[in-house]
Scaffold this active site. Structure first.
Site, PDB file in Angstrom:
ATOM      1  N   ARG A 131       0.821  -1.226   0.000  1.00 61.69           N
ATOM      2  CA  ARG A 131       0.000   0.000   0.000  1.00 61.69           C
ATOM      3  C   ARG A 131       0.853   1.274   0.000  1.00 61.69           C
ATOM      4  O   ARG A 131       0.466   2.293   0.552  1.00 61.69           O
ATOM      5  CB  ARG A 131      -0.970   0.013   1.182  1.00 61.69           C
ATOM      6  N   LYS A 153       2.521  11.387 -11.145  1.00 62.58           N
ATOM      7  CA  LYS A 153       1.568  10.635 -11.963  1.00 62.58           C
ATOM      8  C   LYS A 153       2.229   9.337 -12.410  1.00 62.58           C
ATOM      9  O   LYS A 153       3.292   9.348 -13.028  1.00 62.58           O
ATOM     10  CB  LYS A 153       1.133  11.458 -13.178  1.00 62.58           C
ATOM     11  N   GLU A 195       9.012  19.318 -24.716  1.00 66.97           N
ATOM     12  CA  GLU A 195       8.405  19.595 -23.406  1.00 66.97           C
ATOM     13  C   GLU A 195       9.133  20.739 -22.695  1.00 66.97           C
ATOM     14  O   GLU A 195       8.534  21.466 -21.906  1.00 66.97           O
ATOM     15  CB  GLU A 195       8.403  18.337 -22.523  1.00 66.97           C
ATOM     16  N   LYS A 236       7.306  22.813 -13.502  1.00 61.92           N
ATOM     17  CA  LYS A 236       6.396  21.704 -13.245  1.00 61.92           C
ATOM     18  C   LYS A 236       6.129  21.572 -11.754  1.00 61.92           C
ATOM     19  O   LYS A 236       4.992  21.335 -11.340  1.00 61.92           O
ATOM     20  CB  LYS A 236       6.953  20.397 -13.816  1.00 61.92           C
ATOM     21  N   GLU A 246      -4.403  17.197 -10.190  1.00 61.19           N
ATOM     22  CA  GLU A 246      -4.867  17.587 -11.517  1.00 61.19           C
ATOM     23  C   GLU A 246      -6.373  17.815 -11.578  1.00 61.19           C
ATOM     24  O   GLU A 246      -7.079  17.200 -12.367  1.00 61.19           O
ATOM     25  CB  GLU A 246      -4.464  16.541 -12.564  1.00 61.19           C
ATOM     26  N   ARG A 250      -3.204  22.334 -13.172  1.00 61.63           N
ATOM     27  CA  ARG A 250      -2.220  21.391 -13.700  1.00 61.63           C
ATOM     28  C   ARG A 250      -2.510  21.051 -15.157  1.00 61.63           C
ATOM     29  O   ARG A 250      -1.622  20.626 -15.891  1.00 61.63           O
ATOM     30  CB  ARG A 250      -2.191  20.126 -12.824  1.00 61.63           C
ATOM     31  N   ASN A 254      -0.868  20.309 -20.168  1.00 68.18           N
ATOM     32  CA  ASN A 254      -1.322  19.567 -21.342  1.00 68.18           C
ATOM     33  C   ASN A 254      -1.320  20.413 -22.614  1.00 68.18           C
ATOM     34  O   ASN A 254      -1.876  19.988 -23.630  1.00 68.18           O
ATOM     35  CB  ASN A 254      -2.718  18.992 -21.091  1.00 68.18           C
ATOM     36  N   HIS A 257      -1.171  18.722 -25.827  1.00 67.17           N
ATOM     37  CA  HIS A 257      -1.335  17.285 -25.571  1.00 67.17           C
ATOM     38  C   HIS A 257      -2.664  16.728 -26.056  1.00 67.17           C
ATOM     39  O   HIS A 257      -2.749  15.538 -26.322  1.00 67.17           O
ATOM     40  CB  HIS A 257      -1.144  16.979 -24.078  1.00 67.17           C
ATOM     41  N   HIS A 261      -2.049  13.725 -28.207  1.00 65.10           N
ATOM     42  CA  HIS A 261      -2.517  12.379 -27.883  1.00 65.10           C
ATOM     43  C   HIS A 261      -3.329  11.787 -29.030  1.00 65.10           C
ATOM     44  O   HIS A 261      -3.241  10.593 -29.325  1.00 65.10           O
ATOM     45  CB  HIS A 261      -3.368  12.397 -26.608  1.00 65.10           C
ATOM     46  N   HIS A 276       6.219  10.663 -28.596  1.00 66.51           N
ATOM     47  CA  HIS A 276       5.379  11.568 -27.824  1.00 66.51           C
ATOM     48  C   HIS A 276       5.772  13.039 -28.000  1.00 66.51           C
ATOM     49  O   HIS A 276       4.927  13.889 -28.274  1.00 66.51           O
ATOM     50  CB  HIS A 276       5.419  11.168 -26.352  1.00 66.51           C
TER      51      HIS A 276
END
Lengths: 376, 376
Positions: A131, A153, A195, A236, A246, A250, A254, A257, A261, A276
């Site tokens: 956990r 993330k 980026e 960041k 997010e 945040r 993107n 993105h 994506h 990417h």
């Protein structure tokens, strides 16, 4: 032969301020070969499991392992197959099993040595074994150093999409060894650079202007590279601090993105066609051009964003994607599949100019479709 | 035939105070058949995926589903195989896939309808799909109502042990339908009762005394059962509030569990020989007797704890386990495997008397071995 003495002092430290989940990002050359003393000092008594992929292991596993051994630290290592396909339930289960077999306890640490795939996968494993175990990110690509290794993330892919399964789980330390980037293929360095440029385009026009002047030095290495990585990480870290899970600002990260994506999905995540960072480069140019179309951004600013990415050698149009990207309807379908679509309304990051991005959460799908039809 | 009108008002509400992760536990009869309006009121606009097992589905899926339909709520359902074996990577992956196939979004909710296996599994799924979805616990066993559905511990088992993979993820609501417990086999009700008695033995001597007088009413149903479940949930909610991630006092909830887990491991988690609550019952008696041996607890208090559990019909000695429990060395090996062992030192929950438990983190293994050798 004696080993070169480890350089313990990072050139830059960025603190990610998240209270009891806060951590440092150390940025500079030699951090992999000097990791042992740093870890020993920060995590007394801990044992380690290094998780990496076969490609990265060839470059960096031996120096990292030697540094741990020299510092008297116990570790085991787990080597996975390189590539996005390793962000799967199967490899996730294998790594969990490997960590449990190593009999690590809650106070011990995993070390994610590699690019975004390794970081996302190992972060997720660390988030769920017992956990929640601590872990250290040692990103070895520019993309991972300035993006995926910071912010917590984590996740894996499923047949329903990318990163749909994971947790928010912050690392306990990030070691961004800027010297390690010398082993990257030029195309991968460029992709990561997209980026870096993104942070300028989001809200830091001075950084964007600095990049326009100094990008060759960033590619060459040395102080400019450290500064570019540190500025990106600081940007960041700031956004993560104000919006860890997010739910709000945040989303600015993107920029480029949503389009990006969609392009990645259309090309089947086939890195030989589009990686990417390249997708993000095209996506950022589209976001600027779409903002011009919406009378939000001046054509000059959009042209400036495009010119810089083009100078780097990044693609700036869907037309540059080998094999094409299908129809505007294909792209719209991919956009609607994206997890940032909320109850049918489209959320985009648009811009009012260089460094003036904002979240637009009520973009009409028809206007986007018409715009895209002209771009492909 | 008209359906009986749903009883919307719970007899008791226990608030788990965890700031933005806080939630209510509603306790009373009729909550399953009355779930729809409650959910509609609390989570406007949300859709649902009900996850349950085949056995529970036979009793409770239709009334729950009808209640959601009557309230105009959209849902899908996922039915798994009953039993501990479903807390596996494989079933976890299947349920994740089912939830993603249902196209639930981040604001939607999973409903865990069942006992501890369903609750632990679904909580873990909710914790990782889209990096965290909301979920509702609808526990249908006494054990789940007073223990596993409250507190946010989720997880699955691996070949290395139970619950070694999971997350802390709090539900958004718990509906403990005390009427649903009428469908339980007497053995399962008794097993859950061991955890009820545990809350008295930990730190609430008045509750233990009340149970000694009123336990038949708790078994019969009605107000005493609601009171017993509510008191247990309130006790657990208090401990969870002060120690959500189990770094300190939450360990008190493990009274009887170190011995109990060892007995479960030795019997191969074979429910036909020993179920969790029975193992905890024996474990609690051993903890009291061991505390007497250490001159911490009076023999009278230990006898009183034993007598109550015996009156319920619960086992109170390893000698009552069908097929035996091996040697003291076997038990010690199982204890050392347990995840609560930290760097070789044994942590036990011991007691100074009824309702006076405490965490002892420096128990000498040899003393435990000698004690166990006399008990088997």
């Amino acid at each position: 032969m004696t080993r070169e003495p480890a350089r313990l002092a990072a050139a830059e430290t960025v603190a990610v301020e998240l209270g009891e989940r806060g951590y440092d990002i150390l940025i500079g050359p030699g951090l992999i070969a000097g990791a042992g003393p740093e870890l020993a000092r920060r995590f007394p008594g801990a044992r380690y499991a290094i998780v990496t992929d076969e490609t990265v292991a060839g470059h960096h596993l031996e120096p990292l392992a030697a540094s741990l051994t020299d510092a008297g630290l116990a570790y085991s290592s787990i080597v996975i197959t390189p590539g996005e396909a390793s962000k799967s339930f199967e490899v996730f289960g294998d790594v969990v099993d490997g960590v449990l077999s190593a009999r690590l306890e809650r106070g011990d640490l995993l070390i994610a040595l590699g690019g975004g795939v390794v970081g996302d996968l190992v972060g997720f494993v660390a988030g769920v074994v017992r956990r929640g175990m601590r872990f250290v990110q040692v990103p070895t690509t520019l993309l991972a150093q300035v993006d995926s290794s910071v912010g917590g993330k984590t996740g894996i892919n499923t047949r329903h999409g990318k990163n749909l399964v994971g947790v928010f789980h912050q690392p306990s330390l990030v070691l961004a060894d800027t010297g390690a980037l010398d082993t990257l293929a030029p195309r991968d360095f460029r992709a990561g650079y997209a980026e870096v440029a993104k942070y300028g385009l989001i809200d830091d026009p001075a950084f964007f202007a600095w990049l326009e002047t100094h990008w060759q030095e960033v590619f060459a290495g040395g102080a400019a590279r450290i500064q570019a990585v540190a500025t990106s990480c600081r940007a960041k870290a700031h956004v993560v601090r104000i919006d860890e899970k997010e739910t709000g600002p945040r989303a600015l990260l993107n920029l480029g993105h949503t389009f990006g994506h969609a392009l990645e999905a259309i090309t089947g995540y086939d890195g030989s066609r589009l990686v990417h960072g390249e997708a993000v480069s095209i996506g950022m140019v589209l976001a600027h051009d779409f903002s011009v179309r919406m009378n939000l951004c001046s054509p000059d600013d959009a042209a400036r964003a495009r010119a810089h990415l083009e100078a780097i050698g990044l693609p700036v149009s869907p037309r540059q994607v080998p094999g094409g990207v299908g129809t505007a309807d294909d792209l719209m379908a991919a956009i609607f599949q994206d997890k940032k679509v909320k109850r049918g309304r489209l959320t985009f990051i648009l811009t009012r100019g260089i460094g003036q991005s904002f979240i637009a959460d009520d973009v009409a799908p028809d206007v986007v479709r018409a715009f895209l039809a002209e771009q492909i």
